[in-house]
Design an enzyme around this catalytic site. Sequence first.
Site, short mmCIF file in Angstrom:
data_model
loop_
_atom_site.label_atom_id
_atom_site.label_comp_id
_atom_site.label_asym_id
_atom_site.label_seq_id
_atom_site.Cartn_x
_atom_site.Cartn_y
_atom_site.Cartn_z
N LYS D 172 0.83 -1.20 0.00
CA LYS D 172 0.00 0.00 0.00
C LYS D 172 0.87 1.26 0.00
O LYS D 172 0.61 2.20 -0.76
CB LYS D 172 -0.90 -0.02 1.24
CG LYS D 172 -1.63 1.28 1.57
CD LYS D 172 -2.81 1.56 0.67
CE LYS D 172 -3.38 2.95 0.87
NZ LYS D 172 -4.37 3.06 1.93
N SER D 179 1.79 7.10 -6.41
CA SER D 179 0.66 7.88 -6.92
C SER D 179 0.65 9.29 -6.33
O SER D 179 0.26 10.25 -7.00
CB SER D 179 -0.66 7.16 -6.62
OG SER D 179 -0.87 7.04 -5.24
#
Lengths: 296, 296, 296, 296
Positions: D172, D179
């Site tokens: 994650k 991102s």
Amino acid sequence: MGASVSFIGVGTMGGPMARNLLRAGHRVRVFDLDSRLVAGLEKDGAEVAANAAAAASEADCVITMLPRGEHVESALFGDQGAATAMREGTLYIDMSTILPSHCERFAHRLRAAGVCVVDAPVGRSSQHAIDGKLLIMVGGEAGDVDRARAFLEPLGDTIVHCGPTGAGQKMKLVNNYMSIALNALTAEALVMAESAGLDPEQARSVMLGTVAGQGHMGTTYPAKVLKGDLTPGFMVDLAHKDMGLALAMAGELDAPAWLGAVAHQTYGLARRHGRGAEDWTAVYAALRETAMGDER
Amino acid sequence: MGASVSFIGVGTMGGPMARNLLRAGHRVRVFDLDSRLVAGLEKDGAEVAANAAAAASEADCVITMLPRGEHVESALFGDQGAATAMREGTLYIDMSTILPSHCERFAHRLRAAGVCVVDAPVGRSSQHAIDGKLLIMVGGEAGDVDRARAFLEPLGDTIVHCGPTGAGQKMKLVNNYMSIALNALTAEALVMAESAGLDPEQARSVMLGTVAGQGHMGTTYPAKVLKGDLTPGFMVDLAHKDMGLALAMAGELDAPAWLGAVAHQTYGLARRHGRGAEDWTAVYAALRETAMGDER
Amino acid sequence: MGASVSFIGVGTMGGPMARNLLRAGHRVRVFDLDSRLVAGLEKDGAEVAANAAAAASEADCVITMLPRGEHVESALFGDQGAATAMREGTLYIDMSTILPSHCERFAHRLRAAGVCVVDAPVGRSSQHAIDGKLLIMVGGEAGDVDRARAFLEPLGDTIVHCGPTGAGQKMKLVNNYMSIALNALTAEALVMAESAGLDPEQARSVMLGTVAGQGHMGTTYPAKVLKGDLTPGFMVDLAHKDMGLALAMAGELDAPAWLGAVAHQTYGLARRHGRGAEDWTAVYAALRETAMGDER
Amino acid sequence: MGASVSFIGVGTMGGPMARNLLRAGHRVRVFDLDSRLVAGLEKDGAEVAANAAAAASEADCVITMLPRGEHVESALFGDQGAATAMREGTLYIDMSTILPSHCERFAHRLRAAGVCVVDAPVGRSSQHAIDGKLLIMVGGEAGDVDRARAFLEPLGDTIVHCGPTGAGQKMKLVNNYMSIALNALTAEALVMAESAGLDPEQARSVMLGTVAGQGHMGTTYPAKVLKGDLTPGFMVDLAHKDMGLALAMAGELDAPAWLGAVAHQTYGLARRHGRGAEDWTAVYAALRETAMGDER
């Protein structure tokens, strides 16, 4: 009796420098694209030339003090450029701050015509230019640099011969790299103090008592890494940890911490080099390895 | 006669600090998870406790000197933690370097039980800990800080009260932010000098004669931005230009220039704030505006 | 029947481009400082010129495809430079990638002689040059760009008119800014995955299913900030928090995270602009405000 | 018939997730410090617990979905924490995003009591939580992860088992690192386009046709560095040069270019590793060497 000097570029810095050459007894012929700048110098005894070539004509020494490399190129090699007027043996001193590789390129062209080339960019402020107390960083062959002293000594009180042509520019840029980035870092630390609710004056006063304010070059570096001692006074790992805390605090405070964020990564690099348990000045040794490919 | 002091965490820094409290005549009870560390102190007259609660029991003052916030939390609030043994009026001094927000959280819990809380992280090196010449940055209420002096004065020669609880940590982190990032910047400048073929010792010597080596806090800042004078001694625009040249040179040399690359962007920010023609110390004013939302 | 084209600079990119102009039926005269490069083209039907001026003489269109701005300057304005041979109405297309301000300076000098100037740097790879499928970003006046199409269409399958002279260069540099920095960021993410003990192939596969791998330009941006919707799909504050965690993890792993460290600061800037509770694409709005001085 | 699930933390993400577990036929008992959040869920059939321990009591599976590691720690190990109510064999799934090292620490304590621990942070947006279409990155032992599927499948359409406990968090954070930083980079590129006078929509459209907008992970990386081919499609040296031009343009435009400034340094690092003439994807190989200490 003084020599005949051509001075091209008489702005904030060049103006007082040309004046100091006049005071030292040299005959000075000046040129500047901005004709308003030469008026005052004419009153002080300078001769005014119509273009760079005219200024340089029959001068013992041609000096340029211009904002950028393209101005120097143009003053030398453009229409009515000074290069056309320089003879075998003319001494050319560029006191502008330009890219060393440009400096070397210009020197190469001039030397083909027998011109002696010295680069001599200056440090300190416009007030120091007025007072004749500039720091002058000089590159060139020893004989040329010796000839140049007669023209540099009226301008500065510290003249450092740094190496061959271009070395003056290199020293200037390294020095300014450090002082300019340090200014941005200083701003971040004082803003962070204020964002944290501290008195920024007290913070400044505390830091003036530590290497934060005094710098490493005269303190931790000579005491540790520069004499080859990396036993930890303050460990790389602890510095890495403390910077992590400082960045976390800055994040909570929304205080800008750009340079510290990047410096944190530099300590990560030192840790990857196996230097986590060494003195924090080992960051220099680690960075040096990445650039020079060997160990200190 | 001395007070009864509990000292938790007696490693590289805490060990000599506990010893200096013994020398000052205090009764010192020590605890460390690493039992080897307490042996030497026992010979020097310290009493050794089996856990943090036992160490803190009936002490006038409890001091922690531990590596990380989670160690402090555990020493205070974990199994057999010191918090269970502290009474109304006990003075607790945390000399560890931890996140200010953690410091404030711990203080909140302890104050509910009537404990007086002071944070007092230290600056300088392990040698200064031995010599009792640490820099101690203190946060807490004035009365608590006054009580703490009896225990801090044997440890340091500079004790600065920085504000309420957490302010000591904040000052410490701001100071270390500056000194730790400055180390990385110093390394870059000296490596760049050597990559450029300059003598790094000469480069260091030149910079020790300018703000590059001397820092801005005691020179340009008090002379300019801090007294509200932004008339240019050296313009933001010129500093931006010179940093561009230095980065271009570093690129040609493949010299690492991470901090300078970021600092160049900070000058871009100052230019976007309309400060290009101001003194380079206006970078501080510009950065301050982005963080504080007003003008200086 | 084709036009007469002069092609200066026939290296990895220019060589196949000149060949495609030959295939399209143009008469092509080539020049390169490296004479080995022209031999193959001569076999394919190109005429070989002895210097840039000879190549440009009587050409309808002169194209340069050279490594750096100083090569373009030299090919145009140096000894036996092409500029001397260009007539009123000659079309000049510079397909090199150079600084837009240099492009504008060269154009200014050429226009004074009546030359029509277009800049048309290319994107994609050397294989695309061979296949005539380059991306061509064009700057210039509409009429000149229309004339240029006959020479560009054999070279690329996407020809974008971006604005006046220099706009092609600007688009190229913006595009390459993004792709070149993105490469460095991609490397960091995959190295971080491996440093964390993850399978980097699995990490790549996961990211190809999210904006991490797909990018924001075709996903979150058109869905949010570009249509003026900043209600949070994913909040700036949460992105700031997650990046803080990622950097803390990278710190524990000693994984390099230079770009992320700086990006974390950009989110801090967005928070200082009061955008913490907005959608993470508000970072664009915040950055735009700092540069353009207004709100979107 | 469904199992008995305890869901702790029912905010923007946790609320719809708990609802999807109800829809899938599980008996769901919820707890949140903010009692307003549980009201809607009670109407939808959830049982409301007074504290975390009560929620966890006799549950087959306990799920936490909380903002930060300290909230998770408190929900598990604080007063009336869930840990006191979990039995040997209870399945605990933490779906919060927290530091992997914290995740591992909590798992260590819970396993001592026989609890089966899985970390399963989620990707994508709150709309995906509502639709049951989250990306779920899972860490834990194979048997525990298999048991967890019954509770994860109603929540997401992509469930990736990434490795042992903590691996879900690591994946994650790597994904979000990429991102989140990419968002900041995208903002810089579009602002730079507009600062240069380009149409930002046209710039976005051009970039969507190149790796600038499409990313490297599915294009250049599999085509080059990941299959061991570093023959240059686009050379590191040229990328370094182009980034230098882009930064110079940004400097002239005063456009912010923080990430690119740092990325330029990464290419310098690749050049120092002797990779200047290799394909630009060699930046990954160079960075990997600095982190992993070997060559790919």
